[in-house]
Write a protein that holds these residues in place. Structure first.
Motif, PDB file in Angstrom:
ATOM      1  N   TYR A 117       0.821  -1.210   0.000  1.00 30.02           N
ATOM      2  CA  TYR A 117       0.000   0.000   0.000  1.00 30.02           C
ATOM      3  C   TYR A 117       0.853   1.257   0.000  1.00 30.02           C
ATOM      4  N   TYR A 118       1.975   1.243   0.707  1.00 34.00           N
ATOM      5  CA  TYR A 118       2.863   2.407   0.743  1.00 34.00           C
ATOM      6  C   TYR A 118       3.423   2.692  -0.646  1.00 34.00           C
ATOM      7  N   ASN A 119       3.866   1.627  -1.343  1.00 36.43           N
ATOM      8  CA  ASN A 119       4.427   1.790  -2.676  1.00 36.43           C
ATOM      9  C   ASN A 119       3.373   2.142  -3.717  1.00 36.43           C
ATOM     10  N   ASP A 120       2.089   2.023  -3.342  1.00 37.17           N
ATOM     11  CA  ASP A 120       1.007   2.464  -4.214  1.00 37.17           C
ATOM     12  C   ASP A 120       0.613   3.909  -3.899  1.00 37.17           C
ATOM     13  N   GLY A 121       1.260   4.510  -2.900  1.00 36.80           N
ATOM     14  CA  GLY A 121       1.011   5.906  -2.566  1.00 36.80           C
ATOM     15  C   GLY A 121      -0.142   6.129  -1.619  1.00 36.80           C
ATOM     16  N   LEU A 122      -0.501   5.095  -0.845  1.00 38.04           N
ATOM     17  CA  LEU A 122      -1.668   5.192   0.030  1.00 38.04           C
ATOM     18  C   LEU A 122      -1.349   4.760   1.454  1.00 38.04           C
ATOM     19  N   LEU A 123      -2.183   5.197   2.373  1.00 36.61           N
ATOM     20  CA  LEU A 123      -2.181   4.658   3.723  1.00 36.61           C
ATOM     21  C   LEU A 123      -2.932   3.335   3.699  1.00 36.61           C
ATOM     22  N   TYR A 124      -2.744   2.505   4.713  1.00 37.23           N
ATOM     23  CA  TYR A 124      -3.374   1.184   4.756  1.00 37.23           C
ATOM     24  C   TYR A 124      -4.890   1.271   4.572  1.00 37.23           C
ATOM     25  N   GLU A 125      -5.544   2.115   5.368  1.00 36.42           N
ATOM     26  CA  GLU A 125      -7.007   2.210   5.297  1.00 36.42           C
ATOM     27  C   GLU A 125      -7.472   2.691   3.933  1.00 36.42           C
ATOM     28  N   ASP A 126      -6.742   3.643   3.360  1.00 38.98           N
ATOM     29  CA  ASP A 126      -7.112   4.173   2.050  1.00 38.98           C
ATOM     30  C   ASP A 126      -6.934   3.115   0.963  1.00 38.98           C
ATOM     31  N   PHE A 127      -5.866   2.313   1.067  1.00 36.13           N
ATOM     32  CA  PHE A 127      -5.628   1.228   0.113  1.00 36.13           C
ATOM     33  C   PHE A 127      -6.766   0.208   0.192  1.00 36.13           C
TER      34      PHE A 127
END
Length: 153
Positions: A117-127
């Motif tokens: 999720y981090y490498n997708d540019g998001l926080l866990y909850e947002d991912f």
């Protein structure tokens, strides 16, 4: 030379709890934090990335100026065969925990395991909510990770 586009959303989409608020995908991409994007339609995107890897095409990274599919796009970058671009097949499952299978390797995605999720540019909850909105009954997602760099899982 063929040109294909991947367009990043400027704001969170409808049905996401943060609908309409900025995603900061562009800034994450430009800073190197957003190392990939995840899309549906594996076969379609795999064919495009294969063409880029062979030097037959380039991948243009763009951002919607306003509403997705209803506004113009602004060019952020152009990726070619030398960028490290690649892909992996991904399956996400969301029952009681968020799980992934990337190229048949299984992972539990925890809030303290920032890789996917981090490498997708998001926080866990947002991912999680991007793929499995709290308003949706969906529990499975299948698609492709399109890597902007040589990173692979």
């Amino acid at each position: 030379m063929k040109k294909f586009n991947i367009t990043l959303s400027k704001n969170f989409l409808q049905k996401h709890p943060k609908e309409g608020t900025p995603t900061f995908f562009r800034q994450s991409f430009e800073s190197g934090k957003k190392k990939h994007t995840i899309r549906g339609n594996f076969e379609y995107w795999a064919d495009i990335i294969d063409q880029v890897q062979k030097g037959e095409a380039v991948l243009q990274i763009k951002e919607w100026i306003d509403k997705p599919y209803k506004s113009k796009q602004e060019l952020i970058a152009v990726l070619d065969m030398d960028s490290g671009i690649g892909y992996q097949e991904i399956h996400l499952t969301n029952f009681h925990t968020l799980q992934s299978s990337i190229d048949d390797k299984y992972h539990y995605i925890h809030q303290d395991d920032a890789s996917i999720y981090y490498n997708d540019g998001l926080l866990y909850e947002d991912f999680r909510d991007w793929f499995f909105s709290l308003k949706s009954q969906e529990t499975h997602f299948s698609g492709i990770i399109i890597h902007f760099t040589s990173l692979r899982y």
